[in-house]
Every structure is written in structure tokens, then in C-alpha cells.
Design a protein around this motif. Structure first.
Motif, PDB file in Angstrom:
ATOM      1  N   PRO A  81     -22.591   3.587  15.213  1.00 47.60           N
ATOM      2  CA  PRO A  81     -21.994   4.217  14.037  1.00 47.60           C
ATOM      3  C   PRO A  81     -21.497   3.188  13.031  1.00 47.60           C
ATOM      4  N   GLU A  82     -21.634   3.531  11.766  1.00 51.70           N
ATOM      5  CA  GLU A  82     -21.066   2.693  10.718  1.00 51.70           C
ATOM      6  C   GLU A  82     -19.549   2.740  10.817  1.00 51.70           C
ATOM      7  N   VAL A  83     -18.931   1.583  10.827  1.00 53.65           N
ATOM      8  CA  VAL A  83     -17.481   1.485  10.707  1.00 53.65           C
ATOM      9  C   VAL A  83     -17.221   0.260   9.841  1.00 53.65           C
ATOM     10  N   VAL A  84     -16.765   0.493   8.609  1.00 50.31           N
ATOM     11  CA  VAL A  84     -16.509  -0.571   7.656  1.00 50.31           C
ATOM     12  C   VAL A  84     -15.100  -0.372   7.099  1.00 50.31           C
ATOM     13  N   ALA A  85     -14.298  -1.416   7.143  1.00 56.82           N
ATOM     14  CA  ALA A  85     -12.942  -1.352   6.594  1.00 56.82           C
ATOM     15  C   ALA A  85     -12.882  -2.184   5.318  1.00 56.82           C
ATOM     16  N   VAL A  86     -12.361  -1.583   4.262  1.00 61.32           N
ATOM     17  CA  VAL A  86     -12.234  -2.247   2.976  1.00 61.32           C
ATOM     18  C   VAL A  86     -10.751  -2.252   2.596  1.00 61.32           C
ATOM     19  N   PRO A  87     -10.195  -3.423   2.266  1.00 57.07           N
ATOM     20  CA  PRO A  87      -8.780  -3.471   1.905  1.00 57.07           C
ATOM     21  C   PRO A  87      -8.519  -2.804   0.557  1.00 57.07           C
ATOM     22  N   VAL A  88      -7.374  -2.163   0.473  1.00 55.01           N
ATOM     23  CA  VAL A  88      -6.918  -1.598  -0.800  1.00 55.01           C
ATOM     24  C   VAL A  88      -6.123  -2.702  -1.489  1.00 55.01           C
ATOM     25  N   VAL A  89      -6.610  -3.149  -2.617  1.00 57.92           N
ATOM     26  CA  VAL A  89      -5.941  -4.257  -3.305  1.00 57.92           C
ATOM     27  C   VAL A  89      -4.872  -3.784  -4.283  1.00 57.92           C
ATOM     28  N   SER A  90      -4.954  -2.527  -4.692  1.00 58.87           N
ATOM     29  CA  SER A  90      -3.962  -1.983  -5.603  1.00 58.87           C
ATOM     30  C   SER A  90      -4.061  -0.471  -5.593  1.00 58.87           C
ATOM     31  N   GLY A  91      -2.970   0.191  -5.903  1.00 60.74           N
ATOM     32  CA  GLY A  91      -2.963   1.652  -5.962  1.00 60.74           C
ATOM     33  C   GLY A  91      -1.570   2.158  -6.269  1.00 60.74           C
ATOM     34  N   SER A  92      -1.420   3.455  -6.245  1.00 59.66           N
ATOM     35  CA  SER A  92      -0.127   4.086  -6.479  1.00 59.66           C
ATOM     36  C   SER A  92       0.840   3.669  -5.374  1.00 59.66           C
ATOM     37  N   GLY A  93       1.972   3.127  -5.760  1.00 61.78           N
ATOM     38  CA  GLY A  93       2.969   2.700  -4.786  1.00 61.78           C
ATOM     39  C   GLY A  93       3.404   3.820  -3.864  1.00 61.78           C
ATOM     40  N   ASP A  94       3.631   5.003  -4.437  1.00 56.36           N
ATOM     41  CA  ASP A  94       4.051   6.145  -3.631  1.00 56.36           C
ATOM     42  C   ASP A  94       2.957   6.550  -2.636  1.00 56.36           C
ATOM     43  N   TYR A  95       1.701   6.527  -3.079  1.00 54.79           N
ATOM     44  CA  TYR A  95       0.592   6.899  -2.195  1.00 54.79           C
ATOM     45  C   TYR A  95       0.447   5.888  -1.059  1.00 54.79           C
ATOM     46  N   LEU A  96       0.495   4.604  -1.384  1.00 49.50           N
ATOM     47  CA  LEU A  96       0.352   3.573  -0.357  1.00 49.50           C
ATOM     48  C   LEU A  96       1.484   3.657   0.657  1.00 49.50           C
ATOM     49  N   ALA A  97       2.700   3.956   0.203  1.00 53.01           N
ATOM     50  CA  ALA A  97       3.829   4.131   1.116  1.00 53.01           C
ATOM     51  C   ALA A  97       3.605   5.351   2.002  1.00 53.01           C
TER      52      ALA A  97
END
Length: 109
Positions: free
Chosen positions: A85-101
Motif C-alpha cells: 500500500p502507498e503510505v507517504v507522509a508530507v510535512p505541513v509547513v504552514s497552516g491555520s494555527g487553530d487547525y494545526l493545534a
């Protein structure tokens, strides 16, 4: 306001059946290995057993903490019926602070 949080990743996998993709996504969220999952119908072109193939699949994007990537990868592999199975992890470099929390808060220890 945009925030940086290198601890959040999006882990992607695919499945050949919508109900299987939905079940995998639901189980990962239930186990707190992901805060949420999104499913998309996609067409995949790939090489397998020496042949170029094309098939309809369901892409699953799971939002989680980087520290859970190994556990989520093992979970996907265990609950998946693909040989590889495909399993690929990509880092989130930026986004909504509230969402990331929220992603951090909704994923397990």
C-alpha cells in the motif's frame, strides 16, 4: 493567521474501493492515529509486475502528528489488502494555527 508547525503531517494512502477506504479512514480516526481524513476519487497510473496499469482508486489523506507516522503506517499496512500500500507522509509547513493545534489535540499520545 498562518502558523508553522513541523509536527503536523498529511499521510496519504489509496484504496481500490470506497467502502474500504472509508472504513480505514474511520478506524484511523477512531484510534486517534489521525485527527481527520479526507477521501477523493482518483485515477492512478503505475508500474506493477513489469506492466504499466491504470485503475480507479480512492485517495485517503490523514492529518496527524509527525510522531504518529510510524504507528499510522503500521496500522495502514495491517488493515490494507494491497501487497504494497502507498503510505507517504508530507510535512505541513504552514497552516491555520487553530487547525494545526486541533490536529495535535485530537491525535493520541
Amino acid at each position: 493567521m498562518a502558523a508553522s508547525n513541523p509536527d503536523v503531517v498529511v499521510v496519504t494512502t489509496t484504496h481500490d474501493d470506497e467502502s474500504k477506504a472509508r472504513a480505514l479512514a474511520t478506524a484511523a480516526v477512531r484510534e486517534r492515529l489521525a485527527a481527520c481524513a479526507q477521501l477523493y476519487p482518483v485515477r492512478s497510473v503505475y508500474r506493477w509486475d513489469g506492466e504499466v496499469r491504470e485503475s480507479a482508486e480512492w485517495r485517503v489523506d490523514l492529518k496527524t502528528r509527525a510522531g504518529l507516522t510510524a504507528r499510522l503506517t503500521a496500522f495502514i499496512t495491517e488493515h490494507h489488502d494491497y501487497d504494497t500500500p502507498e503510505v507517504v507522509a508530507v510535512p505541513v509547513v504552514s497552516g491555520s494555527g487553530d487547525y494545526l493545534a486541533w490536529v495535535a489535540a485530537e491525535t493520541g499520545p
